[in-house]
Enzyme design. Sequence first.
Site, PDB file in Angstrom:
ATOM      1  N   HIS A  36      -9.946   1.291   4.539  1.00 14.15           N
ATOM      2  CA  HIS A  36      -8.524   1.270   5.447  1.00 14.15           C
ATOM      3  C   HIS A  36      -8.625   2.234   6.728  1.00 14.15           C
ATOM      4  O   HIS A  36      -9.399   3.433   6.525  1.00 14.15           O
ATOM      5  CB  HIS A  36      -7.482   2.028   4.579  1.00 14.15           C
ATOM      6  CG  HIS A  36      -6.270   1.989   4.899  1.00 14.15           C
ATOM      7  ND1 HIS A  36      -5.709   2.935   5.836  1.00 14.15           N
ATOM      8  CD2 HIS A  36      -5.025   1.002   4.878  1.00 14.15           C
ATOM      9  CE1 HIS A  36      -4.384   2.616   6.385  1.00 14.15           C
ATOM     10  NE2 HIS A  36      -4.093   1.601   5.771  1.00 14.15           N
ATOM     11  N   ASN A  65       1.073  -1.139  -0.055  1.00 16.33           N
ATOM     12  CA  ASN A  65      -0.009  -0.124  -0.053  1.00 16.33           C
ATOM     13  C   ASN A  65       0.935   1.247  -0.066  1.00 16.33           C
ATOM     14  O   ASN A  65       1.346   1.681   1.045  1.00 16.33           O
ATOM     15  CB  ASN A  65      -1.053  -0.031   1.185  1.00 16.33           C
ATOM     16  CG  ASN A  65      -1.590   1.229   1.498  1.00 16.33           C
ATOM     17  OD1 ASN A  65      -1.845   2.071   0.722  1.00 16.33           O
ATOM     18  ND2 ASN A  65      -2.372   1.361   2.767  1.00 16.33           N
ATOM     19  N   GLY A  87       2.152   2.281  10.758  1.00 17.01           N
ATOM     20  CA  GLY A  87       2.927   3.333  10.545  1.00 17.01           C
ATOM     21  C   GLY A  87       3.921   3.870  11.938  1.00 17.01           C
ATOM     22  O   GLY A  87       4.426   4.750  11.793  1.00 17.01           O
ATOM     23  N   GLU A 145      -5.676  -4.737  10.576  1.00 20.33           N
ATOM     24  CA  GLU A 145      -4.668  -3.743  10.718  1.00 20.33           C
ATOM     25  C   GLU A 145      -4.626  -2.969  12.154  1.00 20.33           C
ATOM     26  O   GLU A 145      -5.687  -2.160  12.032  1.00 20.33           O
ATOM     27  CB  GLU A 145      -4.761  -3.026   9.547  1.00 20.33           C
ATOM     28  CG  GLU A 145      -4.207  -3.747   8.158  1.00 20.33           C
ATOM     29  CD  GLU A 145      -3.876  -2.530   7.251  1.00 20.33           C
ATOM     30  OE1 GLU A 145      -2.704  -2.719   6.866  1.00 20.33           O
ATOM     31  OE2 GLU A 145      -4.507  -1.168   6.950  1.00 20.33           O
ATOM     32  N   GLU A 189      -7.084   4.643   7.737  1.00 15.41           N
ATOM     33  CA  GLU A 189      -6.942   6.146   7.254  1.00 15.41           C
ATOM     34  C   GLU A 189      -8.116   6.590   6.694  1.00 15.41           C
ATOM     35  O   GLU A 189      -8.442   8.016   6.642  1.00 15.41           O
ATOM     36  CB  GLU A 189      -5.621   6.377   6.402  1.00 15.41           C
ATOM     37  CG  GLU A 189      -4.130   6.069   7.281  1.00 15.41           C
ATOM     38  CD  GLU A 189      -3.184   5.515   6.278  1.00 15.41           C
ATOM     39  OE1 GLU A 189      -3.099   5.553   5.624  1.00 15.41           O
ATOM     40  OE2 GLU A 189      -2.280   5.087   7.184  1.00 15.41           O
ATOM     41  N   LYS A 215       0.114   4.259  -0.314  1.00 19.67           N
ATOM     42  CA  LYS A 215      -0.424   5.461   0.221  1.00 19.67           C
ATOM     43  C   LYS A 215      -0.066   6.825  -0.734  1.00 19.67           C
ATOM     44  O   LYS A 215       0.084   6.554  -1.938  1.00 19.67           O
ATOM     45  CB  LYS A 215      -0.038   5.588   1.730  1.00 19.67           C
ATOM     46  CG  LYS A 215      -0.446   4.558   2.547  1.00 19.67           C
ATOM     47  CD  LYS A 215      -0.135   4.634   3.991  1.00 19.67           C
ATOM     48  CE  LYS A 215      -0.051   3.379   4.701  1.00 19.67           C
ATOM     49  NZ  LYS A 215      -0.327   3.485   6.232  1.00 19.67           N
ATOM     50  N   SER A 275       3.137  -2.027  10.195  1.00 16.50           N
ATOM     51  CA  SER A 275       4.604  -2.017  10.487  1.00 16.50           C
ATOM     52  C   SER A 275       5.229  -3.560  10.241  1.00 16.50           C
ATOM     53  O   SER A 275       6.126  -3.979  10.754  1.00 16.50           O
ATOM     54  CB  SER A 275       4.931  -1.823  11.881  1.00 16.50           C
ATOM     55  OG  SER A 275       4.468  -0.384  12.238  1.00 16.50           O
TER      56      SER A 275
END
Length: 251
Positions: free
Chosen positions: A96, A9, A174, A168, A98, A11, A213
């Site tokens: 996701h 991904n 991150g 996730e 985010e 991003k 991560s």
Amino acid sequence: MRSRLVVGNWKMHGSIESVTSLLAELQAATSEFPKGSEVGVCPTFVHLPMVREQLASSAIRIGAQNANAQEQGAFTGEVSAQMLAEFGVHYVLVGHSERRQLFAESDATVAEKFLAVQASGMTPILCLGETLEQRERGETDTVVLAQLDAVIRVSGIAAFAKAVVAYEPIWAIGTGRTASPEQAQAVHKSLRQHVAAQDEEIAAGLRLLYGGSVKAANAAELFAQPDIDGGLVGGASLQANEFIAICRTAD
Ligand code: PGA
């Protein structure tokens, strides 16, 4: 037997130059990826055309990071699932964290997108995960199963024969702080059992990816867990050496 899947991904990262060189390195290493495993990358929309061109003769599949559930219309700035399917996109990330947190996507929106991606013939990668506070309150299973149920209620369980689910934990995305293989396995097991309670065959074939991560140093022990079928990789997917090393462990 479920085939392994590793998806990068990207991003909102990448330039024409960095994408070109990253893909060249990935392609040069494809022959080293375990037989029967699958690898995909999710670039930004603007990089999709060059990625498609560069990967034209490659086994690496193309994914997108988002899709609008409407077919077309006055939705400034949006890209529909149909447009992506016509373009040759194989997977689309849906829900996701985010998107849920920064762009206020509700469970209902996520479910609509999941349906639209499937209706266009692509594979949704449904992302689920709890916050640190929710984990500390012991709510992890409740939260991720509710996120899963919000989609199952709309799509029906049969839709999961052609979907991928990515667990996730938000606190691991991150942050460099990965869930331990035991923590990740426990959630993956709950997810699979939850699906199995409705359809055992679909549960047995459903690929459950871990994300948060993932890096070369921890991929092998995560992927060795019985209910972890691969990874959704953010930061480390932008570094050719790291991503290649992760793909090599997806045996
Ligand atoms: P990360 O991101 O690997 O950088 O933690 C994972 C993701 O957001 O899919």
